[in-house]
Design a protein around this motif. Structure first.
Motif, PDB file in Angstrom:
ATOM      1  N   GLU A 267     -22.988  62.996  49.107  1.00 57.50           N
ATOM      2  CA  GLU A 267     -24.212  62.936  48.031  1.00 57.50           C
ATOM      3  C   GLU A 267     -25.552  62.137  48.584  1.00 57.50           C
ATOM      4  O   GLU A 267     -26.336  62.167  47.949  1.00 57.50           O
ATOM      5  CB  GLU A 267     -23.678  61.626  46.978  1.00 57.50           C
ATOM      6  N   GLN A 268     -25.488  61.858  49.827  1.00 57.68           N
ATOM      7  CA  GLN A 268     -26.683  61.422  50.288  1.00 57.68           C
ATOM      8  C   GLN A 268     -27.713  61.954  50.479  1.00 57.68           C
ATOM      9  O   GLN A 268     -28.726  61.696  50.002  1.00 57.68           O
ATOM     10  CB  GLN A 268     -26.288  60.985  52.157  1.00 57.68           C
TER      11      GLN A 268
ATOM     12  N   VAL B  55     -25.238  53.189  51.688  1.00 57.52           N
ATOM     13  CA  VAL B  55     -24.777  52.969  50.040  1.00 57.52           C
ATOM     14  C   VAL B  55     -24.326  54.145  49.375  1.00 57.52           C
ATOM     15  O   VAL B  55     -23.459  54.069  48.326  1.00 57.52           O
ATOM     16  CB  VAL B  55     -26.192  52.809  49.410  1.00 57.52           C
ATOM     17  N   PHE B  56     -24.642  55.438  49.708  1.00 60.22           N
ATOM     18  CA  PHE B  56     -24.138  56.585  49.012  1.00 60.22           C
ATOM     19  C   PHE B  56     -23.008  57.120  49.799  1.00 60.22           C
ATOM     20  O   PHE B  56     -22.802  57.112  50.817  1.00 60.22           O
ATOM     21  CB  PHE B  56     -25.184  57.613  48.786  1.00 60.22           C
TER      22      PHE B  56
ATOM     23  N   PRO C 252     -36.691  54.714  57.211  1.00 53.87           N
ATOM     24  CA  PRO C 252     -36.259  53.730  56.212  1.00 53.87           C
ATOM     25  C   PRO C 252     -35.204  54.085  55.074  1.00 53.87           C
ATOM     26  O   PRO C 252     -34.368  53.270  54.503  1.00 53.87           O
ATOM     27  CB  PRO C 252     -37.672  53.348  55.740  1.00 53.87           C
ATOM     28  N   ILE C 253     -35.474  55.440  54.527  1.00 56.13           N
ATOM     29  CA  ILE C 253     -34.619  55.832  53.679  1.00 56.13           C
ATOM     30  C   ILE C 253     -33.316  56.114  54.075  1.00 56.13           C
ATOM     31  O   ILE C 253     -32.091  55.638  53.478  1.00 56.13           O
ATOM     32  CB  ILE C 253     -35.102  57.048  52.854  1.00 56.13           C
ATOM     33  N   TRP C 254     -32.908  56.747  55.086  1.00 56.49           N
ATOM     34  CA  TRP C 254     -31.746  57.280  55.444  1.00 56.49           C
ATOM     35  C   TRP C 254     -31.017  56.001  56.191  1.00 56.49           C
ATOM     36  O   TRP C 254     -29.705  55.914  56.153  1.00 56.49           O
ATOM     37  CB  TRP C 254     -31.548  58.577  56.572  1.00 56.49           C
ATOM     38  N   PHE C 255     -31.784  55.158  56.967  1.00 55.09           N
ATOM     39  CA  PHE C 255     -30.804  54.104  57.659  1.00 55.09           C
ATOM     40  C   PHE C 255     -30.959  52.902  56.438  1.00 55.09           C
ATOM     41  O   PHE C 255     -29.648  52.369  56.628  1.00 55.09           O
ATOM     42  CB  PHE C 255     -31.905  53.509  58.900  1.00 55.09           C
TER      43      PHE C 255
END
Length: 150
Positions: free
Chosen positions: A58-59, A53-54, A45-48
């Motif tokens: 910086e991810q 966005v980032f 959920p976070i990386w997808f």
């Protein structure tokens, strides 16, 4: 570690077998199952969800920042809401008598999850859940914070 509602599918029959209503068991577990979904499927959920966005360089730092901010919010919500969620399947009198146990058990899960959320976004709920299961088993074995049934 299978996700996709497996805790609800496995937990509901266990609650029903102890005398709880089918509907109340499913509702309680569905609500509780949503607490750790921000880290579900090893951080998907976070990386997808935030992948576009980032900036690519910086991810990793940004994902960890999202992880620990979510961890702080989830930890706060867990301690505030869990006693009330338990009232779906248990009377408030019983929940109130066992608040110490509930908070200690929450601490065994939420503490490791929150701590890990500052370092990774992939494993906080998995490792927190395993540590919490073992910690809660110890609490039950030694009856720490549990009231006697009357």
């Amino acid at each position: 570690a299978s996700g996709f509602g497996t805790p609800v599918a496995l937990g509901a029959p266990m609650l029903v077998s102890t005398g709880h209503s089918k509907m109340k068991s499913v509702v309680t577990l569905l609500v509780m199952n949503t607490f750790a979904t921000v880290w579900g499927a090893v951080g998907t959920p976070i990386w997808f969800g935030f992948g576009n966005v980032f900036e690519p360089d910086e991810q990793e730092d940004a994902f960890i920042q999202v992880s620990y901010k979510a961890g702080v919010c989830l930890a706060t919500c867990a301690f505030l809401l869990m006693p009330f969620l338990l009232c779906i399947i248990c009377p408030w009198v019983l929940v109130r008598k066992n608040l110490l146990f509930i908070f200690l058990s929450l601490g065994t899960v939420v503490g490791p999850s929150l701590g890990l959320s500052f370092a990774t976004y992939e494993f906080p709920s998995l490792i927190g859940g395993m540590v919490g299961c073992a910690g809660t088993a110890v609490l039950i074995k030694y009856r720490m914070g549990l009231s006697t049934l009357e």
